[in-house]
Design a protein around this motif. Structure first.
Motif, PDB file in Angstrom:
ATOM      1  N   SER A   1       0.829  -1.313  -0.087  1.00 45.22           N
ATOM      2  CA  SER A   1      -0.052   0.031   0.001  1.00 45.22           C
ATOM      3  C   SER A   1       0.890   1.401   0.004  1.00 45.22           C
ATOM      4  O   SER A   1       1.940   1.231   0.703  1.00 45.22           O
ATOM      5  CB  SER A   1      -0.834  -0.063   1.189  1.00 45.22           C
ATOM      6  N   GLY A   2       0.434   2.201  -0.524  1.00 42.23           N
ATOM      7  CA  GLY A   2       1.165   3.429  -0.778  1.00 42.23           C
ATOM      8  C   GLY A   2       2.129   3.481  -1.690  1.00 42.23           C
ATOM      9  O   GLY A   2       3.073   4.396  -1.758  1.00 42.23           O
TER      10      GLY A   2
ATOM     11  N   TYR B   1      -2.233  -3.740   5.527  1.00 41.32           N
ATOM     12  CA  TYR B   1      -2.695  -2.183   5.555  1.00 41.32           C
ATOM     13  C   TYR B   1      -2.411  -1.775   7.053  1.00 41.32           C
ATOM     14  O   TYR B   1      -2.780  -0.451   7.219  1.00 41.32           O
ATOM     15  CB  TYR B   1      -4.287  -1.928   5.199  1.00 41.32           C
TER      16      TYR B   1
ATOM     17  N   ASN C   1      -2.229  -6.534  -3.408  1.00 43.78           N
ATOM     18  CA  ASN C   1      -0.763  -6.612  -2.910  1.00 43.78           C
ATOM     19  C   ASN C   1       0.207  -7.165  -3.149  1.00 43.78           C
ATOM     20  O   ASN C   1       1.237  -6.960  -3.412  1.00 43.78           O
ATOM     21  CB  ASN C   1      -1.169  -6.512  -1.230  1.00 43.78           C
TER      22      ASN C   1
ATOM     23  N   ARG D   1       8.294  -0.127  -2.044  1.00 47.38           N
ATOM     24  CA  ARG D   1       8.122   0.989  -1.491  1.00 47.38           C
ATOM     25  C   ARG D   1       9.139   2.166  -1.891  1.00 47.38           C
ATOM     26  O   ARG D   1      10.191   1.881  -2.350  1.00 47.38           O
ATOM     27  CB  ARG D   1       8.312   0.748   0.034  1.00 47.38           C
TER      28      ARG D   1
ATOM     29  N   ASP E   1       5.496   4.881   2.329  1.00 46.80           N
ATOM     30  CA  ASP E   1       4.274   4.932   1.878  1.00 46.80           C
ATOM     31  C   ASP E   1       3.855   6.443   1.542  1.00 46.80           C
ATOM     32  O   ASP E   1       3.699   7.162   2.637  1.00 46.80           O
ATOM     33  CB  ASP E   1       3.436   4.226   3.243  1.00 46.80           C
TER      34      ASP E   1
END
Length: 337
Positions: free
Chosen positions: A49-50, A316, A155, A182, A220
């Motif tokens: 995520s992010g 998350y 993911n 990331r 993130d």
């Protein structure tokens, strides 16, 4: 201080993309046949995520719309639209085919029939959080529907494909993979600097402060942008011209909590029950957690489904999983961890 609050929102899609050129090019090439009137390739965007998956998907599809005269597109977040009916309805909604559809009485097969009869421009459908679908067979339906190209966002590939049956796995195995990692510290600083340049007054924040935000966000972008937004809000409320380290000290936990709260608010009923049990009881083994969950719901999901729910909450950053197999435990993630 705030010149354009829109660019500080997580759903904002910038005109220029920072540090995702390779990923954008791979997805663009997968969709390029549409420019020649041919179907694009099913694409699978994978990563934490992010990491920019949703942003890149929407950015790339928007660029495609600029180059193709006749094309339809639709974005669907499967965390909200997680049933087969809702997905088909949202896709039909994107081509104005829902006027006489009744959510409670129209059979799902009728929606699929309408979609299969679609004979308009090519249709690109982005399915975000695709691992949240309750009935994955809708992906098989869409794969077989002509003129529809899917962009799937998840993911982790292994978690996603573990939910598919053999028929669907064989169809999607050849999808184009677009891998996301990331953001590095300097990459996230550049992203935040661009948002500050577009949305805040000149010299509102310095590179040192941007680096502090990026470090707190730990790669993130969602958290980084949330911290920047909260810092700008605090500075504006205090009639400050610049965002100081003092303001950031307050904005960092607020920004993290904002993302955590937003994510928790998206949890469905059974996911929320699991999360609230952990919030109340603390660290628990999978067996104890499942037993408590079964006592609190009328129709409990299978252990496999619950395990998938917990994996998603771990990804998350709502919960922490420790140990392996029988020694594994789950606990709610505390602020700052």
């Amino acid at each position: 201080m705030i010149n354009d609050a829109r660019v500080l929102q997580p759903e904002f899609i910038p005109q220029e993309i920072e540090h995702r050129n390779q990923e954008t090019n791979v997805l663009s090439n997968a969709l390029k046949p549409i420019m020649d009137g041919q179907p694009g390739e099913t694409s699978l965007l994978l990563g934490p995520s992010g990491a920019g998956k949703t942003c890149i998907a929407q950015f790339t599809v928007e660029r495609l719309r600029e180059n193709v005269l006749d094309i339809n597109t639709q974005y669907i977040n499967c965390w909200q639209d997680y049933t087969r009916f809702r997905v088909l309805y949202r896709i039909l909604e994107g081509i104005d085919q829902t006027m006489d559809i009744h959510r409670r009485s129209t059979p799902r097969d009728e929606l699929l029939t309408r979609l299969q009869e679609y004979d308009g421009p090519h249709y690109v459908v982005i399915l975000d959080e695709v691992d949240q679908l309750e009935d994955k067979s809708v992906l098989y339906d869409l794969y077989r529907t002509r003129k529809i190209t899917m962009v799937l966002i998840a993911n982790r590939e292994e978690d996603l494909f573990s939910m598919f049956d053999e028929r669907l796995t064989s169809r999607l195995h050849g999808s184009v993979r677009v891998e996301f990692e990331r953001y590095h510290l300097d990459e996230l600083v550049a992203i935040l600097a661009a948002r500050a340049r577009w949305g805040l007054s000149e010299s509102a924040i310095g590179n040192q402060q941007l680096a502090l935000i990026a470090d707190a966000a730990a790669g993130d972008a969602r958290i980084g942008i949330s911290i920047l937004r909260n810092a700008a809000r605090l500075a504006d409320q205090q009639s400050r011209d610049t965002i100081s380290n003092e303001i950031l000290h307050e904005a960092v936990p607020d920004g993290r909590e904002e993302i955590r709260r937003s994510t928790a608010d998206k949890l469905r009923e059974h996911q929320r029950v699991l999360y609230e049990i952990l919030l109340e009881d603390g660290e628990m083994s999978p067996g104890d957690l499942y037993d408590e969950y079964c006592e609190q719901v009328d129709e409990p999901k299978t252990k496999r489904t619950v395990r998938n729910y917990l994996q998603k909450m771990e990804q998350y950053r709502l919960i922490v999983a420790q140990g392996e197999k029988r020694a594994r435990t789950y606990r709610p993630r505390k602020e700052g961890t």
